[in-house]
Design a protein around this motif. Structure first.
Motif, short mmCIF file in Angstrom:
data_model
loop_
_atom_site.label_atom_id
_atom_site.label_comp_id
_atom_site.label_asym_id
_atom_site.label_seq_id
_atom_site.Cartn_x
_atom_site.Cartn_y
_atom_site.Cartn_z
N GLU A 12 60.32 119.60 19.02
CA GLU A 12 61.40 118.92 18.32
C GLU A 12 62.25 119.96 17.61
O GLU A 12 61.75 120.96 17.13
CB GLU A 12 60.83 117.92 17.32
CG GLU A 12 60.12 116.77 18.02
CD GLU A 12 59.33 115.89 17.08
OE1 GLU A 12 59.33 114.68 17.33
OE2 GLU A 12 58.71 116.38 16.14
N ALA A 35 72.97 110.49 14.84
CA ALA A 35 71.90 109.72 15.47
C ALA A 35 72.42 108.42 16.06
O ALA A 35 71.96 107.97 17.11
CB ALA A 35 70.77 109.46 14.48
N MET A 38 73.89 108.94 19.42
CA MET A 38 72.86 109.22 20.42
C MET A 38 71.91 108.04 20.65
O MET A 38 70.98 108.15 21.44
CB MET A 38 72.04 110.44 19.97
CG MET A 38 72.87 111.69 19.69
SD MET A 38 73.93 112.15 21.06
CE MET A 38 72.72 112.64 22.22
N CYS A 60 66.21 111.01 18.90
CA CYS A 60 67.20 111.59 18.00
C CYS A 60 67.28 110.72 16.76
O CYS A 60 67.98 109.71 16.74
CB CYS A 60 68.55 111.66 18.72
SG CYS A 60 69.81 112.56 17.81
N VAL A 71 68.53 115.74 11.35
CA VAL A 71 68.40 114.96 12.57
C VAL A 71 67.33 115.66 13.38
O VAL A 71 67.41 116.86 13.63
CB VAL A 71 69.73 114.85 13.34
CG1 VAL A 71 69.50 114.21 14.71
CG2 VAL A 71 70.74 114.05 12.55
N VAL A 73 65.63 116.06 16.86
CA VAL A 73 65.96 115.85 18.27
C VAL A 73 64.77 116.29 19.11
O VAL A 73 64.35 117.44 19.05
CB VAL A 73 67.22 116.65 18.68
CG1 VAL A 73 67.62 116.31 20.10
CG2 VAL A 73 68.37 116.41 17.71
N TRP A 85 71.88 116.39 25.16
CA TRP A 85 71.22 117.53 24.50
C TRP A 85 72.26 118.58 24.11
O TRP A 85 72.28 119.06 22.98
CB TRP A 85 70.16 118.11 25.42
CG TRP A 85 69.55 119.37 24.91
CD1 TRP A 85 69.94 120.65 25.18
CD2 TRP A 85 68.45 119.48 24.00
NE1 TRP A 85 69.13 121.54 24.52
CE2 TRP A 85 68.22 120.86 23.79
CE3 TRP A 85 67.63 118.55 23.35
CZ2 TRP A 85 67.20 121.32 22.96
CZ3 TRP A 85 66.62 119.02 22.53
CH2 TRP A 85 66.41 120.38 22.33
N VAL A 88 74.38 117.52 20.98
CA VAL A 88 73.80 117.69 19.64
C VAL A 88 73.61 119.16 19.28
O VAL A 88 73.83 119.55 18.14
CB VAL A 88 72.49 116.89 19.44
CG1 VAL A 88 72.73 115.41 19.49
CG2 VAL A 88 71.41 117.29 20.42
#
Length: 116
Positions: A12, A35, A38, A60, A71, A73, A85, A88
């Motif tokens: 993460e 977020a 996403m 996310c 955040v 991810v 991906w 972000v």
């Protein structure tokens, strides 16, 4: 007989609401906004039915850690949708945000809930 290791947990990435020079990133709701954008990127696709669009993707999620908005991810997003991906990660880079690789640990169970 061969020994097999459990599959590695996807890493993460924590995008922190602090710039590299230590300033708090603004606007104050940046993590919820990111977020939210996403939210449709989920394992198995977006949920269907009334209210299915409400809620964050488990890949996310916004969190506050030690008083800092973040955040988190999950790297599985890279496999599911590489462009998401990249979005972000580029957001973090373009806004000069601090990024850390880590793993979110589950909450501790209540002491009273572990009765035998």
């Amino acid at each position: 007989m061969s020994s097999s290791s459990p599959p590695a947990k996807p890493r993460e990435v924590f995008i922190q609401g602090l710039t590299r020079d230590g300033r708090t990133f603004r606007p104050s709701d940046w993590s919820e906004r990111l977020a939210g954008v996403m939210s449709c990127f989920r394992p198995g696709g977006a949920p269907m039915g009334p209210g299915g669009h409400i809620g964050y993707s488990p890949l996310c999620v916004p969190r506050v850690i030690n008083g800092v908005k973040c955040v988190i991810v999950n790297e599985a997003l890279r496999e599911l949708e590489p462009m998401a991906w990249d979005f972000v990660m580029n957001f973090a880079r373009d806004n000069n945000l601090q990024v850390a690789d880590a793993c979110l640990l589950p909450d501790k169970p209540d002491a009273g809930s572990q009765r035998e």
